[in-house]
Design an enzyme around this catalytic site. Structure first.
Site, PDB file in Angstrom:
ATOM      1  N   HIS A  48      27.756  30.856  48.131  1.00  0.00           N
ATOM      2  CA  HIS A  48      29.122  30.303  49.017  1.00  0.00           C
ATOM      3  C   HIS A  48      28.981  30.386  50.312  1.00  0.00           C
ATOM      4  O   HIS A  48      29.830  30.341  51.132  1.00  0.00           O
ATOM      5  CB  HIS A  48      30.196  31.120  48.585  1.00  0.00           C
ATOM      6  CG  HIS A  48      30.495  30.871  46.911  1.00  0.00           C
ATOM      7  ND1 HIS A  48      29.758  31.031  45.806  1.00  0.00           N
ATOM      8  CD2 HIS A  48      31.832  30.354  46.440  1.00  0.00           C
ATOM      9  CE1 HIS A  48      30.475  30.707  44.727  1.00  0.00           C
ATOM     10  NE2 HIS A  48      31.320  30.151  45.029  1.00  0.00           N
ATOM     11  N   LYS A 230      41.161  35.750  26.936  1.00  0.00           N
ATOM     12  CA  LYS A 230      41.885  36.679  28.032  1.00  0.00           C
ATOM     13  C   LYS A 230      41.801  36.021  29.204  1.00  0.00           C
ATOM     14  O   LYS A 230      42.546  35.766  30.051  1.00  0.00           O
ATOM     15  CB  LYS A 230      41.426  37.926  28.004  1.00  0.00           C
ATOM     16  CG  LYS A 230      41.960  38.719  26.863  1.00  0.00           C
ATOM     17  CD  LYS A 230      41.813  40.139  26.570  1.00  0.00           C
ATOM     18  CE  LYS A 230      41.977  40.796  25.376  1.00  0.00           C
ATOM     19  NZ  LYS A 230      41.779  42.312  25.300  1.00  0.00           N
TER      20      LYS A 230
END
Length: 338
Positions: A48, A230
């Site tokens: 990134h 989840k």
């Protein structure tokens, strides 16, 4: 075969800034963006940082990122603001939003900013570190283009929607920076470039079988949600919160564009001392918890680190030795200089 070189941090920043100025960024804004790209690589998150820089410039050239754009205030309360990012540089807008949230927290104990119509903020953890440097506890998250399946699904319907939770701790910080996928797309891209399999299952292949092959997972856009069902549920809730509070686009709406831009984000800061919480007591609680964690028995070859610890270690090492860069990508970036 990919080779790695080391470049001084200041050279990395200066190179990024000069290229951005040449692409129409005002000098101050170019410096902020360059700092954030460089900090990602400095802390060991090149996926990134440097590695994402060429793709960022492609979005600038394609008109998806507008160099001269500045955020516009849409709504304000003493502890909450909503801003339109005007399709400006995502990392600049995110840094601006976290700065505003911290300023409100320093004054009122708490502050939050909802940001719409912005772009990819690159390394999410940068903004947790930024808040910690201002003495603030922070929570921030963003939505993305659909690039992850709902649990049981065979097509991408959810974003990987990174979440950051940060606490200031002495001269460091505890920073959780996690995407909703087991591996971020940036991390998978690094393994793809190196021709390696991922250590653990990263997602599903076209037949719905778990796979460690980054090529298969990226091609199908079916990365494994963290925590299985989840993580898929958490991704959905973060998307609804970011788009709902900012009055911006949801992942589903972003997906209609076929390209990721105009995303929604949320930034929350809490200043412990303004809220009557002793910094000394907070540091002591964190220190005791970390000490207990470090005393844990571990399996062979394993070690325990608190969130953000490795980033701080890499930062100190790379400031001394230079920032590791992929030689091919660094060469490509250097050739972008007019």
């Amino acid at each position: 075969m990919n080779t790695t070189n080391r470049i001084p941090f200041e050279i990395l920043k200066t190179t990024f800034a000069n290229i951005l100025i040449q692409r129409g960024f005002e000098a101050k804004k170019a410096k902020i963006c360059a700092e954030l790209f460089s900090m990602a690589s400095l802390d060991g998150v090149a996926s990134h940082g440097l590695n994402r820089f060429p793709a960022f410039l492609e979005q600038v050239e394609g008109g998806r990122v507008i160099p001269e754009a500045e955020p516009v205030l849409e709504f304000s309360l003493p502890i909450m603001e909503r801003w339109d990012g005007q399709l400006g540089a995502g990392m600049y807008n995110a840094s601006f939003a976290m700065k505003r949230a911290a300023a409100m927290a320093i004054k009122n104990g708490m502050g939050c900013v909802a940001l719409n119509n912005t772009n990819h903020w690159m390394r999410a953890g940068n903004y947790g570190w930024q808040a910690a440097e201002a003495g603030c506890i922070s929570i921030c998250f963003t939505n993305t283009i659909p690039n992850m399946p709902a649990w049981g699904g065979k097509e991408p319907k959810l974003g990987n929607n990174p979440l950051v939770i940060g606490l200031p701790y002495k001269n460091k910080a505890i920073i959780l920076d996690t995407a909703m996928t087991q591996y971020s797309y940036g991390k998978m891209a690094i393994y793809k470039r190196s021709g390696k399999q991922l250590p653990y299952a990263a997602g599903f292949d076209a037949e719905g079988q778990l796979s460690k092959n980054p090529i298969e997972v990226i091609a199908e856009k079916l990365p494994l949600p963290i925590g299985l069902w989840k993580g898929a549920g958490l991704s959905l809730m973060l998307d609804l919160l970011a788009s709902g509070l900012s009055d911006g686009q949801s992942s589903q709406e972003i997906g209609r564009q076929q390209e990721e831009y105009g995303v929604s984000q949320f930034f929350l800061c809490i200043h412990p001392e303004v809220m009557g919480i002793s910094k000394t007591n907070l540091d002591g609680k964190i220190e005791q918890t970390i000490a207990d964690l470090k005393q844990s028995k571990v399996f062979d070859g394993m070690d325990i680190h608190f969130p953000g610890e490795q980033s701080f270690i890499r930062r100190e090492e790379n400031l001394r030795l230079g920032v590791p860069v992929d030689a091919d990508i660094w060469g490509k970036v250097c050739r972008m200089m007019d």
